[in-house]
Design a protein around this motif. Sequence first.
Motif, short mmCIF file in Angstrom:
data_model
loop_
_atom_site.label_atom_id
_atom_site.label_comp_id
_atom_site.label_asym_id
_atom_site.label_seq_id
_atom_site.Cartn_x
_atom_site.Cartn_y
_atom_site.Cartn_z
N GLY A 20 -11.48 -12.91 22.70
CA GLY A 20 -10.21 -12.77 21.99
C GLY A 20 -9.33 -14.01 22.06
O GLY A 20 -8.66 -14.36 21.07
N THR A 21 -9.34 -14.69 23.20
CA THR A 21 -8.46 -15.85 23.36
C THR A 21 -8.76 -16.97 22.38
O THR A 21 -7.85 -17.44 21.67
N PHE A 23 -10.29 -16.79 19.59
CA PHE A 23 -10.08 -16.29 18.23
C PHE A 23 -8.60 -16.36 17.84
O PHE A 23 -8.25 -16.90 16.78
N VAL A 24 -7.75 -15.84 18.70
CA VAL A 24 -6.31 -15.83 18.42
C VAL A 24 -5.75 -17.25 18.42
O VAL A 24 -4.99 -17.64 17.53
N LEU A 25 -6.14 -18.03 19.42
CA LEU A 25 -5.63 -19.40 19.53
C LEU A 25 -6.08 -20.24 18.33
O LEU A 25 -5.29 -21.03 17.79
N LEU A 27 -6.73 -19.22 15.30
CA LEU A 27 -5.95 -18.84 14.12
C LEU A 27 -4.55 -19.43 14.17
O LEU A 27 -4.03 -19.92 13.16
N LEU A 28 -3.94 -19.40 15.34
CA LEU A 28 -2.59 -19.96 15.48
C LEU A 28 -2.58 -21.47 15.24
O LEU A 28 -1.65 -22.00 14.61
N GLU A 29 -3.61 -22.15 15.73
CA GLU A 29 -3.62 -23.61 15.61
C GLU A 29 -3.76 -24.06 14.15
O GLU A 29 -3.39 -25.18 13.81
N LEU A 58 3.92 -19.52 22.47
CA LEU A 58 2.72 -18.67 22.44
C LEU A 58 1.52 -19.39 23.05
O LEU A 58 0.65 -18.76 23.67
N GLN A 59 1.48 -20.70 22.87
CA GLN A 59 0.34 -21.46 23.38
C GLN A 59 0.27 -21.44 24.91
O GLN A 59 -0.83 -21.50 25.47
N LEU A 62 -1.71 -18.55 26.11
CA LEU A 62 -3.05 -18.64 25.52
C LEU A 62 -3.87 -19.76 26.15
O LEU A 62 -5.08 -19.62 26.36
#
Length: 219
Positions: A20-21, A23-25, A27-29, A58-59, A62
């Motif tokens: 999950g980490t 994947f989410v990171l 997308l955010l980047e 948020l980073q 993460l």
Amino acid sequence: MKDVHLSNRSILIQRLIILGTPFVLGLLEITHPIGMMNKTPFQSVVPKVDWWITLHLLQLPLFGLLGIAVLLLVNNLKGLPVMISRIGIAFFLIFYTALDSIMGIAGGVLIRSAKDLSKNIQIFAEKQFNLLLFDPIFGGSTFSLISVLGGGGWLIGIIAAAIALKRAGASLFSVVLLIASGFLFGLAHVPPTGPIGMACFFIAVAMIDPRIWMGEKIS
């Protein structure tokens, strides 16, 4: 029965962190503000300064979870590469998060506080932001000491983890992708290298049999 339930829940949490980490990171980047043509770094960030600050806040967790994800991948493995990986990730956790705090959060707050003030104050703030960017100790847009220690720690930690996982039975392709994520994300977490690096990491760990990083022997 209770022990089995707790064990299954623990494995689920670990897989959630490992998969999950990134994947989410990643997308955010994709949304990370970058320099615009014919604009100074200060001018590029001003229109998106609120998101800039939010993203860098948020980073922080993460990046921490990303380091934990690598540690989980080698937690049940043995050998010198495992020890090297842990040391590298320790450097990543310390120095990369420090870089994010200084460059991202402090820099963003500086820009937001100055953007609606007089032109002279904005010029002063822009100079201060440039100092944060290009300082040889903690600069975020150059090979500063902190960025090298943080990014280098990630690269070394990932390469060592990849070697340990290969020895434990991971496929060559997954190991190559993992190493690629080390180079790409270690170079920069902004687009395009950051999102691509996280994509490589996600695909790599998704391909690795969980029994490998759990320390089980696969016949």
